[in-house]
Design an enzyme around this catalytic site. Structure first.
Site, short mmCIF file in Angstrom:
data_model
loop_
_atom_site.label_atom_id
_atom_site.label_comp_id
_atom_site.label_asym_id
_atom_site.label_seq_id
_atom_site.Cartn_x
_atom_site.Cartn_y
_atom_site.Cartn_z
N LYS A 305 0.84 -1.19 0.00
CA LYS A 305 0.00 0.00 0.00
C LYS A 305 0.88 1.25 0.00
O LYS A 305 2.04 1.19 0.43
CB LYS A 305 -0.88 0.03 1.26
CG LYS A 305 -1.90 -1.09 1.37
CD LYS A 305 -2.63 -1.01 2.69
CE LYS A 305 -3.64 -2.11 2.87
NZ LYS A 305 -4.82 -1.92 2.00
N ARG A 379 -10.55 -10.51 2.84
CA ARG A 379 -11.58 -11.42 2.34
C ARG A 379 -11.13 -12.87 2.42
O ARG A 379 -11.96 -13.77 2.57
CB ARG A 379 -11.99 -11.01 0.92
CG ARG A 379 -10.93 -11.13 -0.13
CD ARG A 379 -11.22 -10.27 -1.34
NE ARG A 379 -10.95 -8.87 -1.09
CZ ARG A 379 -11.05 -7.91 -2.00
NH1 ARG A 379 -11.42 -8.21 -3.24
NH2 ARG A 379 -10.79 -6.66 -1.70
#
Length: 534
Positions: A305, A379
């Protein structure tokens, strides 16, 4: 040179302060005077009162709440005199602090509540009156806290629960690692002139739970590793009568949780799977299963990120913090409900063994998953936890996690996103959010998104799938992805990425930092289920 007689009299004249004489017939309106003791120590008690104002009338003098009127009568209208001298009455969210009005309270804060008789706003989907109380209590308590008041008395403003929430959330801040002498004092909070002790205690319980979530989220990632989180959960929850089982990597391997383990393999911190059990009802009753995303630090893995986004990734375990805090509140309120909470804990780091884009792993139910970006760790963790939840024959499943930046772009800090296959669960969650002021907004769970992530010739599901650029409609595709691993039954997914961080302005009773949202909404949601059943 001799002083004039007039000056001598003024110097020798004793100082007086107003007191109230209580008689068997009630308050005596005659204010007797008695000399003050110059050696009396500084008082450390404050009082928060409210005032209604009409925002459409610039010349509105304002109106004190009934409790404010009684206090004003007790001090011989001194409060209204000072309000007149201070200028325009306080508007909604504003505060005026007055000193030495009576002997009991060193300071009195009068806060603006806005329009009188506010209620549920169908367009805002919020009880405006309760939210005004939270804002007013937070503003007043924060003003007195700055003056180092030791004990703050707060009127209920007509709803003691909301008053307690606003006050307790406002005075809290993360300062564990600051030198003791420089820490801000957290005052003791007490209810003033009201008998709704039950509502006050419920509000304090909810606020304390959200503050617990804020503390867990704000703790730096080097101090809040998966192991540290598990230790904190054991310490907090076992005292409340909640059973905590700590499961390690070997157990996850035997359960074939390879999606969860793929996320953890890049970090030297071992993964942990927490299983919490609370029995408030008969053990034969089916439990509600809560699942919290517990990535204690999410660097993005090999697909790193940007640095600015990594600064706040200590809060990526916000779902896990919310679930732990909600479980403690449920136990504290002794709700007659059974709960199983599942929390997969790990770090997503770019280590030498980290998962790579293009890797294919199998989840616990045997479905193959293609990892298109290592930044999709949340997820993967929730997928295995959802499959594992079927072992408990759940009444329904609720999972919470800071999933996608799309949610922040869509709703900002205004609400959490909700996806559900049950209309009834959505209605309960919506009603809970109206009451707490921590709103939710429903997004679609259409087959359109399911086809985007599952119609592929090489694997069962992909983390991004088709549909334009990888990030297009990502929040909906995440929900569709998770739905592939939900066992038969009702399910609700909360994406809380947008509400993870508080800027200290959108909600004046939450300081800048991690928000702990939507802990109170989840607690209220479970409480309403109990009330409906009874």
């Amino acid at each position: 040179m001799a002083l004039p007689l007039r000056i001598i009299r003024n110097v020798l004249r004793p100082r007086f302060s107003p007191i109230i004489r209580h008689t068997s017939g009630g308050l005596n309106t005659v204010c007797e005077k008695k000399p003050e003791d110059p050696c009396k120590p500084l008082r450390h008690k404050g009082l928060v009162l409210g005032m209604y104002t009409n925002p459409d009338d610039h010349f509105d003098p304002g109106k004190l709440t009934p409790t404010g009127e009684r206090y004003n009568y007790m001090v011989c209208n001194r409060l209204t005199e000072l309000l007149i001298y201070s200028g325009a009455p306080p508007k909604k969210g504003e505060v005026r602090v007055f000193y030495n009005i009576d002997e009991e309270f060193a300071m009195v804060a009068v806060v603006g509540l806005g329009r009188e008789c506010q209620g549920y706003d169908v367009f805002e989907q919020m009880d405006e009156g309760k939210e005004a109380i939270r804002v007013a209590c937070g503003t007043g308590c924060r003003a007195l806290q700055k003056m180092s008041v030791r004990k703050v008395y707060i009127e209920s403003f007509g709803h003691a629960e909301s008053a307690a929430e606003g006050a307790a959330l406002a005075v809290w801040l993360y300062q564990e690692k600051k030198a003791k002498k420089f820490q801000v004092y957290i005052p003791q909070l007490e209810l003033y002139d009201d008998c709704d002790w039950t509502g006050w205690q419920i509000g304090l319980q909810k606020a304390a739970s959200q503050n617990l979530a804020r503390q867990l989220m704000d703790t730096p990632a080097n101090l809040m590793t998966p192991t540290s989180f598990a230790q904190n959960a054991v310490e907090v929850l076992c005292k409340s009568g909640i059973n905590v089982e700590v499961k390690v990597r070997g157990w996850a391997e035997t359960q074939k949780m390879f999606a969860f383990l793929a996320v953890a393999q890049g970090s030297c911190e071992p993964p942990i799977f927490l299983e919490l059990s609370y029995y408030g009802a008969s053990r034969d009753e089916r439990p509600v299963v809560l699942i919290g995303k517990g990535i204690t630090y999410n660097s993005g893995g090999i697909c790193l990120k940007p640095c600015n986004k990594q600064r706040y990734m200590r809060g990526d375990m916000g779902g896990a913090a919310c679930v732990v805090a909600a479980c403690r509140a449920v136990a504290g309120l002794q709700l007659p409900i059974n709960i199983r909470a599942l929390i997969p804990l790990c770090e997503n780091m770019p280590g030498c063994a980290a998962m790579r884009p293009g890797d294919i792993v199998k989840a616990m139910n045997g479905k193959s998953i293609k990892i298109e970006s290592t930044d999709t760790a949340g997820r993967l963790c929730l997928a295995d936890a959802l499959v594992y939840a079927q072992n408990f024959w759940p009444r329904f499943i609720v999972d919470v996690g800071t999933m996608t930046n799309d949610m922040k772009h869509s709703l900002g800090a205004s609400a959490s996103g909700v996806f559900s296959n049950s209309e009834a669960l959505w209605e309960y969650m919506l009603a809970a959010s109206m009451h707490t002021g921590d709103r939710v907004w429903r997004f679609p769970l259409w087959d359109h998104f399911t086809k985007l992530i599952s119609n592929h010739h090489d694997v069962d599901v992909k983390t991004f799938g088709a549909g334009g650029r990888p990030r297009c409609g990502e929040a909906c595709k995440v929900a569709a992805f998770l739905n592939e691993f939900v066992p038969c039954g009702d399910w609700l997914h909360l994406d809380t990425h947008g509400v993870m961080l508080s800027n200290g302005k959108d909600y004046p009773y939450l300081r800048h930092g991690m928000s702990g949202r939507p802990t109170r909404t989840l607690i209220e949601f479970l409480s309403q289920l109990v009330c409906h059943r009874e």
